[in-house]
Design an enzyme around this catalytic site. Structure first.
Site, mmCIF file in Angstrom:
data_model
loop_
_atom_site.group_PDB
_atom_site.id
_atom_site.type_symbol
_atom_site.label_atom_id
_atom_site.label_comp_id
_atom_site.label_asym_id
_atom_site.label_seq_id
_atom_site.Cartn_x
_atom_site.Cartn_y
_atom_site.Cartn_z
ATOM 1 N N GLY A 30 -19.441 -29.183 33.148
ATOM 2 C CA GLY A 30 -20.300 -28.077 32.739
ATOM 3 C C GLY A 30 -21.668 -28.439 32.216
ATOM 4 O O GLY A 30 -22.388 -27.564 31.729
ATOM 5 N N ASP A 65 -23.132 -28.746 43.275
ATOM 6 C CA ASP A 65 -23.030 -30.154 42.880
ATOM 7 C C ASP A 65 -21.677 -30.632 43.390
ATOM 8 O O ASP A 65 -20.682 -30.592 42.687
ATOM 9 C CB ASP A 65 -23.134 -30.278 41.363
ATOM 10 C CG ASP A 65 -23.183 -31.730 40.906
ATOM 11 O OD1 ASP A 65 -24.049 -32.467 41.382
ATOM 12 O OD2 ASP A 65 -22.342 -32.121 40.077
ATOM 13 N N CYS A 87 -19.204 -25.895 41.465
ATOM 14 C CA CYS A 87 -18.323 -27.044 41.209
ATOM 15 C C CYS A 87 -18.736 -27.604 39.852
ATOM 16 O O CYS A 87 -19.329 -28.676 39.766
ATOM 17 C CB CYS A 87 -18.455 -28.095 42.304
ATOM 18 S SG CYS A 87 -18.157 -27.486 43.984
ATOM 19 N N LYS A 142 -24.537 -29.254 33.720
ATOM 20 C CA LYS A 142 -25.657 -28.597 34.420
ATOM 21 C C LYS A 142 -25.640 -27.092 34.184
ATOM 22 O O LYS A 142 -26.691 -26.472 33.996
ATOM 23 C CB LYS A 142 -25.588 -28.924 35.912
ATOM 24 C CG LYS A 142 -25.668 -30.417 36.221
ATOM 25 C CD LYS A 142 -25.519 -30.673 37.714
ATOM 26 C CE LYS A 142 -25.477 -32.161 38.017
ATOM 27 N NZ LYS A 142 -24.218 -32.800 37.502
ATOM 28 N N CYS A 167 -23.632 -37.279 43.172
ATOM 29 C CA CYS A 167 -23.847 -38.515 42.424
ATOM 30 C C CYS A 167 -23.449 -39.707 43.281
ATOM 31 O O CYS A 167 -22.906 -40.692 42.798
ATOM 32 C CB CYS A 167 -23.067 -38.500 41.104
ATOM 33 S SG CYS A 167 -21.286 -38.297 41.283
#
Length: 446
Positions: free
Chosen positions: A271, A339, A267, A273, A392
């Site tokens: 971009g 993520d 996911c 990470k 998050c």
């Protein structure tokens, strides 16, 4: 000849002059009505509060279409629109004290005008009261809503007169509730359930101070807090630094990467990470960066190109859909990052309009989606490989309960986990790292 000479001397236009002016008029640039900064903010507020659009998307569209706004104007528009979204709970409370008409029954445009003016009157000291009031009233007149002007004017002038009393009331009477926290009651109660009143108030305070800079990651992988428009600086344009919050940088650091590692970020958009892990691999291996929404892939591509990363494969893919390329044990991956899409409670400080979209039912629905994704992508991890789950958000349902779901449902052991609360020092964030303990089977159906 004498007639034309007399016409020129008297200021009259000759036939030739008119032909020339006519030709010029056909090629002239048409006149474009330029919105004022506050008109732009009011249209943004209508898009977000009434149309359900996300603020960052509405801002991007506005600045693309209305390119005449310079850097200073864009910053002012962004600050006003974000500030109103941050404080709308408090603003609406103050309005309810002075208006006999319930806010839910007001015309949407009137409510946005009142919100814009009250925010400037109470929370921006450098704007004169007459400017905060009059521009909103002029907007109503432009929209041919003159009949609402006396009503709006009376409310705003009373609020301007009572400013100190209202702010004192907010501090003394509502310091420990949702109004004082500038959060919808449902979010305040949700956070209070897991973190208690004192910690919830601290979190809420950090949301209101989040515009004091942001984090970047340099080539050495170190975080740094900066101010201003980093995207116009040479070090950003050249790929020397990337924008990435302090807490989310941890994901790239904890990934077990070695030369030639194969990694999936299922996911991925925008971009950050995936690019961090690809950078750590120094040109070796492969990072598969995927996102379900194809219209988001260009963000990953922009980051990849700016950072000059060749060891990335970018494609649209629904993470719930099994990929046969990673089915055989010899084809499985060293690291899988999930993520996951989440409620975003940890990043309200940056995305103020998340206040408008939260619900407990939404959290449950997201937990179901997260588990569906996890049940698919966990099967791609080879024995001894690493699964990283991150969000998050701050909710127990989306973090700790999903950690337990992984441990109960699949052959993994927990290696490490960490939760960052907002302001410690970046956004709210959670991650858990797992190691596969035995060979994998097929994706599990939840």
């Amino acid at each position: 000849m004498e007639r034309k000479k007399r016409e020129r001397l008297s200021g009259k236009k000759t036939q030739g002059d008119w032909k020339k002016r006519l030709a010029e008029s056909k090629t002239a640039t048409p006149c474009i009505h330029k919105k004022t900064e506050r008109e732009a903010v009011l249209e943004l507020l209508c898009s977000v509060f009434t149309g359900g659009e996300f603020l960052h998307l509405a801002l991007r569209k506005l600045f693309s279409e209305e390119s005449y706004f310079d850097t200073r104007s864009r910053a002012f528009i962004t600050r006003l629109s974000r500030g109103i979204l941050e404080r709308y709970i408090q603003i609406d409370y103050f309005l309810s004290l002075y208006s006999n008409t319930p806010l839910r029954k007001m015309k949407p445009v009137l409510l946005q005008v009142l919100r814009l003016s009250v925010y400037q009157l109470l929370f921006l000291d450098k704007i004169p009261p007459h400017a905060a009031i009059n521009e909103g009233l002029n907007y109503l007149k432009k929209r041919k809503l003159q009949g609402l002007v006396p009503f709006a004017n009376a409310i705003l002038r009373k609020i301007a007169q009572d400013k100190e009393q209202l702010l004192q009331k907010l501090e003394q009477e509502y310091r420990e509730d949702a109004i004082g926290a500038a959060l919808p009651e449902e979010i305040f109660a949700f956070l209070k359930r897991d973190y208690g009143v004192e910690e919830t108030l601290r979190i809420a305070k950090s949301f209101l101070s989040s515009d004091a800079g942001f984090y970047i990651r340099n080539e050495a992988g170190e975080g740094e807090k900066v101010l201003g428009n980093i995207m116009e600086e040479e070090r950003f344009l050249s790929g020397e630094v990337s924008i990435q919050d302090f807490s989310s940088q941890e994901v790239g650091r904890i990934a077990h990467l070695r030369e030639g590692s194969r990694v999936l970020d299922c996911c991925s958009a925008p971009g950050g990470k995936a690019c961090h892990m690809a950078s750590r691999l120094k040109g070796s291996g492969m990072v598969y960066a995927r996102d379900e929404k194809s219209d988001k892939l260009h963000y990953i591509e922009e980051n990849r190109e700016r950072l000059h990363l060749e060891n990335m494969e970018i494609e649209a893919w629904d993470a719930r859909k099994p990929d046969s390329r990673f089915a055989k044990e010899e084809d499985k991956l060293d690291v899988v990052l999930c993520d996951a899409p989440c409620s975003g409670l940890g990043v309200i400080g940056k995305k103020a309009d998340l206040r408008l979209h939260f619900s407990k039912e939404g959290v449950k629905s997201l937990q179901s989606l997260q588990r569906e994704i996890l049940s698919t992508v966990q099967s791609y991890v080879k024995r001894g490989g690493q699964l990283i789950y991150s969000t998050c958000t701050l909710s127990r349902e989306e973090n700790e309960e999903n950690r337990d779901f992984i441990l109960k449902s699949f052959p993994f052991r927990l290696e490490t986990e960490k939760k960052f609360l907002p302001g410690e020092p970046g956004d709210g964030f959670y991650y858990a790292s797992f190691i596969r303990t035995e060979e994998t089977g097929q994706p599990c159906k939840v």
